[in-house]
Design a protein around this motif. Structure first.
Motif, PDB file in Angstrom:
ATOM      1  N   LYS A   3      16.191  23.359  51.511  1.00 23.10           N
ATOM      2  CA  LYS A   3      17.307  24.033  51.553  1.00 23.10           C
ATOM      3  C   LYS A   3      18.079  23.778  50.376  1.00 23.10           C
ATOM      4  N   MET A   4      17.643  22.715  49.528  1.00 23.38           N
ATOM      5  CA  MET A   4      18.219  22.697  48.029  1.00 23.38           C
ATOM      6  C   MET A   4      17.794  23.667  47.317  1.00 23.38           C
ATOM      7  N   GLU A   5      16.600  24.056  47.314  1.00 21.94           N
ATOM      8  CA  GLU A   5      16.108  25.209  46.670  1.00 21.94           C
ATOM      9  C   GLU A   5      16.673  26.500  46.743  1.00 21.94           C
ATOM     10  N   ASN A   6      16.744  26.632  48.246  1.00 19.72           N
ATOM     11  CA  ASN A   6      17.386  27.811  48.507  1.00 19.72           C
ATOM     12  C   ASN A   6      19.120  27.993  48.022  1.00 19.72           C
ATOM     13  N   ASP A   7      19.742  26.979  48.059  1.00 15.99           N
ATOM     14  CA  ASP A   7      21.017  26.884  47.735  1.00 15.99           C
ATOM     15  C   ASP A   7      21.075  27.284  45.939  1.00 15.99           C
ATOM     16  N   GLU A   8      20.143  26.469  45.429  1.00 17.50           N
ATOM     17  CA  GLU A   8      20.102  26.726  44.051  1.00 17.50           C
ATOM     18  C   GLU A   8      19.744  28.319  43.441  1.00 17.50           C
ATOM     19  N   LEU A   9      18.847  28.704  44.599  1.00 18.28           N
ATOM     20  CA  LEU A   9      18.555  30.309  44.078  1.00 18.28           C
ATOM     21  C   LEU A   9      19.889  31.344  44.219  1.00 18.28           C
ATOM     22  N   ILE A  10      20.652  30.737  45.359  1.00 15.55           N
ATOM     23  CA  ILE A  10      21.599  31.709  45.684  1.00 15.55           C
ATOM     24  C   ILE A  10      22.540  31.597  44.542  1.00 15.55           C
ATOM     25  N   ARG A  11      22.866  30.239  44.200  1.00 18.06           N
ATOM     26  CA  ARG A  11      23.704  30.016  43.230  1.00 18.06           C
ATOM     27  C   ARG A  11      23.622  30.696  41.710  1.00 18.06           C
ATOM     28  N   ASP A  12      22.229  30.707  41.436  1.00 20.06           N
ATOM     29  CA  ASP A  12      21.864  31.381  40.408  1.00 20.06           C
ATOM     30  C   ASP A  12      22.060  32.868  40.363  1.00 20.06           C
ATOM     31  N   PHE A  13      21.689  33.447  41.467  1.00 20.65           N
ATOM     32  CA  PHE A  13      21.798  34.896  41.802  1.00 20.65           C
ATOM     33  C   PHE A  13      22.962  35.396  41.704  1.00 20.65           C
ATOM     34  N   PHE A  14      24.288  34.557  42.194  1.00 21.46           N
ATOM     35  CA  PHE A  14      25.582  35.000  42.039  1.00 21.46           C
ATOM     36  C   PHE A  14      25.876  34.712  40.465  1.00 21.46           C
ATOM     37  N   SER A  15      25.555  33.658  39.887  1.00 22.15           N
ATOM     38  CA  SER A  15      25.999  33.337  38.673  1.00 22.15           C
ATOM     39  C   SER A  15      25.538  34.435  37.627  1.00 22.15           C
ATOM     40  N   GLU A  16      24.400  35.011  37.931  1.00 18.18           N
ATOM     41  CA  GLU A  16      23.713  36.036  37.090  1.00 18.18           C
ATOM     42  C   GLU A  16      24.524  37.411  37.470  1.00 18.18           C
ATOM     43  N   MET A  17      24.930  37.647  38.587  1.00 15.37           N
ATOM     44  CA  MET A  17      25.890  38.828  39.076  1.00 15.37           C
ATOM     45  C   MET A  17      27.103  38.779  38.265  1.00 15.37           C
ATOM     46  N   LYS A  18      28.052  37.414  38.197  1.00 15.54           N
ATOM     47  CA  LYS A  18      29.069  37.241  37.534  1.00 15.54           C
ATOM     48  C   LYS A  18      28.840  37.764  36.185  1.00 15.54           C
ATOM     49  N   LYS A  19      27.840  37.179  35.391  1.00 12.96           N
ATOM     50  CA  LYS A  19      27.594  37.464  34.139  1.00 12.96           C
ATOM     51  C   LYS A  19      27.506  39.158  33.788  1.00 12.96           C
ATOM     52  N   GLN A  20      26.726  39.715  34.619  1.00 13.44           N
ATOM     53  CA  GLN A  20      26.633  41.314  34.673  1.00 13.44           C
ATOM     54  C   GLN A  20      27.989  41.980  34.840  1.00 13.44           C
ATOM     55  N   ASP A  21      28.664  41.286  35.788  1.00 17.69           N
ATOM     56  CA  ASP A  21      29.969  41.905  36.028  1.00 17.69           C
ATOM     57  C   ASP A  21      31.116  41.869  34.920  1.00 17.69           C
TER      58      ASP A  21
END
Length: 108
Positions: A3-21
């Motif tokens: 579950k921890m790894e899933n949470d980190e993957l999701i956080r990384d995905f959205f932080s990358e999206m924010k950088k692109q935005d």
């Protein structure tokens, strides 16, 4: 995956999206289209004026014409026991109405 790894993957995905935005260029919104279209007041005013004009022209009361008598009613009445007198009356058909069965009441 835990579950921890899933949470980190999701956080990384959205932080990358924010950088692109952050690097997206937002187009300018044209001011001309933002203004509300003005309402044409002459349309309802024209409708109201034509209604008033119609009521003034068509609403005039023409003088009432008395209908020409179409029916002549002649009755014979007995006065003072012996004297007979004629009564003549002119009327329109709409003034009098007699039930089709009224004669049944007086004949028997």
């Amino acid at each position: 995956m835990s579950k921890m790894e899933n949470d980190e993957l999701i956080r990384d995905f959205f932080s990358e999206m924010k950088k692109q935005d952050r690097h997206l260029e937002i187009p300018e919104f044209p001011e001309e289209k933002a203004k509300a279209k003005s309402f044409n007041w002459w349309i309802p005013i024209g409708i109201a004026a034509s209604l008033v004009f119609g009521f003034l022209i068509l609403g005039k009361n023409e003088p009432q014409v008395e209908p020409v008598p179409e029916v002549l009613i002649i009755t014979l009445e007995q006065i003072n026991g012996q004297e007979l007198q004629f009564h003549i009356e002119e009327t329109t058909e709409m003034d009098i109405w007699e039930s089709p069965t009224a004669s049944l009441l007086t004949e028997f």
